[in-house]
Design a protein around this motif. Structure first.
Motif, PDB file in Angstrom:
ATOM      1  N   VAL A 142       0.848  -1.197   0.000  1.00  0.00           N
ATOM      2  CA  VAL A 142       0.000   0.000   0.000  1.00  0.00           C
ATOM      3  C   VAL A 142       0.886   1.251   0.000  1.00  0.00           C
ATOM      4  CG1 VAL A 142      -1.886   1.200   1.176  1.00  0.00           C
ATOM      5  CG2 VAL A 142      -1.722  -1.288   1.294  1.00  0.00           C
ATOM      6  N   PHE A 143       0.466   2.239  -0.782  1.00  0.00           N
ATOM      7  CA  PHE A 143       1.226   3.479  -0.925  1.00  0.00           C
ATOM      8  C   PHE A 143       0.244   4.657  -0.945  1.00  0.00           C
ATOM      9  CE2 PHE A 143       4.153   6.102  -3.884  1.00  0.00           C
ATOM     10  CZ  PHE A 143       4.695   6.772  -2.787  1.00  0.00           C
ATOM     11  N   PRO A 144      -0.092   5.228   0.225  1.00  0.00           N
ATOM     12  CA  PRO A 144      -1.044   6.350   0.271  1.00  0.00           C
ATOM     13  C   PRO A 144      -0.345   7.698   0.008  1.00  0.00           C
ATOM     14  CG  PRO A 144      -1.099   5.005   2.284  1.00  0.00           C
ATOM     15  CD  PRO A 144       0.180   4.705   1.564  1.00  0.00           C
ATOM     16  N   ILE A 145      -0.982   8.522  -0.813  1.00  0.00           N
ATOM     17  CA  ILE A 145      -0.524   9.875  -1.123  1.00  0.00           C
ATOM     18  C   ILE A 145      -1.681  10.832  -0.891  1.00  0.00           C
ATOM     19  CG2 ILE A 145       0.287  11.403  -2.975  1.00  0.00           C
ATOM     20  CD1 ILE A 145       1.711   9.052  -4.212  1.00  0.00           C
ATOM     21  N   GLN A 146      -1.389  11.962  -0.293  1.00  0.00           N
ATOM     22  CA  GLN A 146      -2.433  12.916   0.070  1.00  0.00           C
ATOM     23  C   GLN A 146      -3.247  13.376  -1.145  1.00  0.00           C
ATOM     24  OE1 GLN A 146      -3.237  14.631   3.288  1.00  0.00           O
ATOM     25  NE2 GLN A 146      -4.979  15.069   1.996  1.00  0.00           N
ATOM     26  N   ASP A 147      -2.581  13.796  -2.188  1.00  0.00           N
ATOM     27  CA  ASP A 147      -3.281  14.333  -3.349  1.00  0.00           C
ATOM     28  C   ASP A 147      -2.587  13.838  -4.616  1.00  0.00           C
ATOM     29  OD1 ASP A 147      -4.702  15.726  -5.208  1.00  0.00           O
ATOM     30  OD2 ASP A 147      -4.279  17.719  -4.414  1.00  0.00           O
ATOM     31  N   ASP A 175      -5.262   9.521  -1.301  1.00  0.00           N
ATOM     32  CA  ASP A 175      -5.422   8.716  -2.506  1.00  0.00           C
ATOM     33  C   ASP A 175      -4.551   7.471  -2.311  1.00  0.00           C
ATOM     34  OD1 ASP A 175      -7.099  10.543  -3.753  1.00  0.00           O
ATOM     35  OD2 ASP A 175      -5.414  11.725  -4.486  1.00  0.00           O
ATOM     36  N   VAL A 176      -5.194   6.335  -2.128  1.00  0.00           N
ATOM     37  CA  VAL A 176      -4.484   5.102  -1.788  1.00  0.00           C
ATOM     38  C   VAL A 176      -4.145   4.339  -3.061  1.00  0.00           C
ATOM     39  CG1 VAL A 176      -4.555   2.946  -0.493  1.00  0.00           C
ATOM     40  CG2 VAL A 176      -5.675   4.998   0.422  1.00  0.00           C
ATOM     41  N   MET A 177      -2.855   4.056  -3.242  1.00  0.00           N
ATOM     42  CA  MET A 177      -2.387   3.259  -4.367  1.00  0.00           C
ATOM     43  C   MET A 177      -1.838   1.941  -3.823  1.00  0.00           C
ATOM     44  SD  MET A 177      -0.507   6.311  -6.511  1.00  0.00           S
ATOM     45  CE  MET A 177      -0.785   5.523  -8.086  1.00  0.00           C
ATOM     46  N   HIS A 178      -1.922   0.888  -4.635  1.00  0.00           N
ATOM     47  CA  HIS A 178      -1.446  -0.404  -4.137  1.00  0.00           C
ATOM     48  C   HIS A 178      -0.994  -1.300  -5.281  1.00  0.00           C
ATOM     49  CE1 HIS A 178      -5.696  -2.448  -4.447  1.00  0.00           C
ATOM     50  NE2 HIS A 178      -5.340  -1.859  -5.554  1.00  0.00           N
ATOM     51  N   ILE A 179      -0.217  -2.303  -4.899  1.00  0.00           N
ATOM     52  CA  ILE A 179       0.177  -3.405  -5.775  1.00  0.00           C
ATOM     53  C   ILE A 179      -0.294  -4.686  -5.090  1.00  0.00           C
ATOM     54  CG2 ILE A 179       2.112  -4.664  -6.787  1.00  0.00           C
ATOM     55  CD1 ILE A 179       3.682  -2.030  -6.765  1.00  0.00           C
ATOM     56  N   THR A 180      -1.079  -5.491  -5.777  1.00  0.00           N
ATOM     57  CA  THR A 180      -1.702  -6.660  -5.140  1.00  0.00           C
ATOM     58  C   THR A 180      -1.119  -7.954  -5.678  1.00  0.00           C
ATOM     59  OG1 THR A 180      -3.477  -6.831  -6.772  1.00  0.00           O
ATOM     60  CG2 THR A 180      -3.850  -5.364  -4.901  1.00  0.00           C
ATOM     61  N   THR A 181      -1.118  -8.972  -4.825  1.00  0.00           N
ATOM     62  CA  THR A 181      -0.693 -10.304  -5.262  1.00  0.00           C
ATOM     63  C   THR A 181      -1.742 -10.943  -6.159  1.00  0.00           C
ATOM     64  OG1 THR A 181      -1.598 -11.221  -3.204  1.00  0.00           O
ATOM     65  CG2 THR A 181       0.765 -10.704  -3.251  1.00  0.00           C
ATOM     66  N   LYS A 182      -2.969 -10.436  -6.102  1.00  0.00           N
ATOM     67  CA  LYS A 182      -4.001 -10.938  -7.011  1.00  0.00           C
ATOM     68  C   LYS A 182      -3.671 -10.546  -8.443  1.00  0.00           C
ATOM     69  CE  LYS A 182      -9.004 -10.810  -7.755  1.00  0.00           C
ATOM     70  NZ  LYS A 182     -10.307 -10.268  -7.274  1.00  0.00           N
ATOM     71  N   GLN A 183      -3.101  -9.329  -8.592  1.00  0.00           N
ATOM     72  CA  GLN A 183      -2.714  -8.861  -9.919  1.00  0.00           C
ATOM     73  C   GLN A 183      -1.383  -9.448 -10.357  1.00  0.00           C
ATOM     74  OE1 GLN A 183      -2.365  -4.613 -10.068  1.00  0.00           O
ATOM     75  NE2 GLN A 183      -2.184  -4.536 -12.313  1.00  0.00           N
ATOM     76  N   TYR A 184      -0.470  -9.617  -9.383  1.00  0.00           N
ATOM     77  CA  TYR A 184       0.859 -10.164  -9.673  1.00  0.00           C
ATOM     78  C   TYR A 184       1.110 -11.361  -8.753  1.00  0.00           C
ATOM     79  CZ  TYR A 184       1.481  -5.558 -11.825  1.00  0.00           C
ATOM     80  OH  TYR A 184       1.343  -4.418 -12.583  1.00  0.00           O
ATOM     81  N   PRO A 185       0.646 -12.546  -9.117  1.00  0.00           N
ATOM     82  CA  PRO A 185       0.782 -13.722  -8.229  1.00  0.00           C
ATOM     83  C   PRO A 185       2.232 -14.069  -7.902  1.00  0.00           C
ATOM     84  CG  PRO A 185      -0.804 -14.144  -9.993  1.00  0.00           C
ATOM     85  CD  PRO A 185      -0.116 -12.870 -10.341  1.00  0.00           C
ATOM     86  N   GLU A 186       3.168 -13.716  -8.775  1.00  0.00           N
ATOM     87  CA  GLU A 186       4.571 -14.060  -8.504  1.00  0.00           C
ATOM     88  C   GLU A 186       5.127 -13.309  -7.297  1.00  0.00           C
ATOM     89  OE1 GLU A 186       4.702 -10.683 -11.568  1.00  0.00           O
ATOM     90  OE2 GLU A 186       3.451 -12.415 -11.085  1.00  0.00           O
TER      91      GLU A 186
END
Length: 461
Positions: free
Chosen positions: A145-150, A182-193
């Motif tokens: 998870v990578f939250p950014i204010q704006d 504004d919450v940004m993320h990288i998920t294992t569902k998108q990248y199973p590796e």
């Protein structure tokens, strides 16, 4: 007819000083009004274009499943599974921020807002996660998870490089809210590796460009952290959970360095209580409860590591400070007039006192209006030359002599020069002001050391 000349003259002078003081209050109100216009413009820019930025360092959000007791609609208990999550930060990370600060990017009419372009880089290590408590982790639902204010300040979605491969952050569902991050993320569902990398630990690096308004706050989440910020601005204010252990500011450059091993764990504990972006904002921007009998000791502490870029010469603050010295200038001017009357036996009419006072009041109006278009130093010079020149010309006819008029002009020039030095002296204002007061009193005592005040009290008028 004989009257008490000195007492009447002093009374008239004090009355004129009072009137002049009321005029200064009116001008001060005008300064505050113009400053409110500027603040409103900055608020409009923040709402419509870009805001001050807060960035929370990337962290791992890992859900796990526990068995617990639930209650149905009939108030009957039954065994069920509940999903909870833990937050895990990097073991260590090194961050750098390079700021390009400007006050010309965002402006409306004559009002400007300070903004910055921040090139931020990071590198660090996430260690393998020990499972001493034997939790049933749901690795297929894990996310970085990578939250950014704006996020309006981003020119592209950031890429997180993990062991040499780049992964692009995407916005989380329902991540944006009016007051949240504004919450940004990288998920294992998108990248199973990524599942294997998260289990075994990995090295990462991150680069991104972020634009913001006036202030930047970095909220670390790693257990060991170093952070260096530098940029092209001479007046930076540091605030937050920790102040830099090393900082420097010279010419138009600043640099500050932080190192900490405690903030990451504290911030992760706060993040673990949040399930939406607005909660992030509330956790890291909460205000202390003044009504609490025993307020939390750190409640008033601003979260993160904050850098605020200050207006190097705030014309409204400087003008308001100059107005506060205005009463001193008029008292000295009137005092010199009065001494001239006593020493040279030349009467100056109260109307002439009033005109001189009005000219000095106009000085502050000129200073405010010109400084809104040009630099404060140039505005001060123009306003001072105009007022000193006008008063010197007028006094040539009042005192009926070029020498005395030029002497008064030099005196006024020195007064305005001293007032400018006081405005620029920052933390030494009180020292310089007290020294100036002593010098002025000494000069008055020296000039009037031979005056027989009893003899001067009675004059024919």
């Amino acid at each position: 007819m004989r009257r008490n000349f000195i007492h009447l003259k002093i009374g008239a002078i004090l009355f004129l000083i009072l009137i002049f003081y009321l005029g200064l209050l009116f001008i001060s109100g005008l300064v505050n009004e113009r400053q409110r216009y500027q603040q409103q413009v900055i608020k409009d820019i923040a709402n419509e274009q870009i805001r001050p930025q807060q960035v929370i360092a990337p962290y791992l959000k890992l859900p796990y499943q526990v068995q617990t007791t639930c209650t149905n609609e009939n108030k009957e208990n039954y065994q069920c599974n509940e999903i909870r999550f833990i937050t895990v930060g990097a073991e260590n990370s090194d961050w750098t921020a390079a700021f390009k600060v400007s006050d010309s990017t965002y402006k409306r009419t004559i009002y400007k807002a300070i903004s910055y372009q921040n090139h931020m880089t990071a590198q660090g290590i996430f260690k393998s996660l020990s499972n001493e408590s034997q939790r049933s982790y749901l690795w297929d639902q894990a996310e970085i998870v990578f939250p950014i204010q704006d996020a309006r300040g981003l020119n592209a979605k950031p890429n997180l490089n993990i062991d040499g491969k780049a992964y692009k952050f995407d916005f989380a569902e329902q991540s944006q809210s009016q007051r949240g991050f504004d919450v940004m993320h990288i998920t294992t569902k998108q990248y199973p590796e990524l599942i294997q990398k998260l289990q075994q630990g990995f090295k990462f690096n991150l680069q991104f460009e972020l634009e913001g308004l006036s202030e930047f706050t970095f909220i670390p989440t790693s257990y060991e952290m170093t952070y260096q910020a530098k940029g092209n601005w001479g007046d930076a204010k540091y605030d937050g959970q920790s102040l830099p252990f090393k900082k420097s500011s010279q010419q138009q450059q600043f640099q500050a360095d932080w190192k900490n091993i405690a903030l990451g764990k504290r911030n992760l504990d706060q993040l673990s209580m949040c399930e939406n972006s607005e909660c992030f904002y509330q956790q890291f921007n909460s205000q202390p409860d003044a009504s609490a009998a025993y307020p939390y000791p750190n409640a008033a502490t601003k979260s993160g590591l904050s850098i605020q870029f200050l207006d190097q010469v705030n014309i409204y603050t400087q003008t308001d400070r100059a107005i506060k010295y205005g009463i001193m200038v008029i008292i000295i001017t009137f005092g010199c007039f009065f001494l001239f009357e006593v020493l040279k036996n030349l009467k100056i009419h109260p109307v002439q006192y009033t005109l001189v006072a009005m000219a000095q009041g106009v000085f502050f109006v000129l200073l405010l209006s010109i400084s809104e278009y040009y630099s404060f130093s140039l505005a001060y010079l123009i306003a001072a030359i105009a007022c000193v020149g006008l008063i010197t010309w007028y006094l040539y006819f009042v005192v009926k002599g070029l020498k005395a008029a030029i002497l008064f002009g030099i005196l006024l020039s020195v007064l305005y020069g001293m007032m400018y030095l006081l405005l620029q002296s920052s933390g030494k204002t009180f020292l310089f002001g007290s020294i100036l007061s002593f010098v002025l009193i000494a000069c008055v005592m020296f000039v009037t050391r031979h005056v027989n005040w009893y003899q001067s009290e009675q004059q024919t008028v």
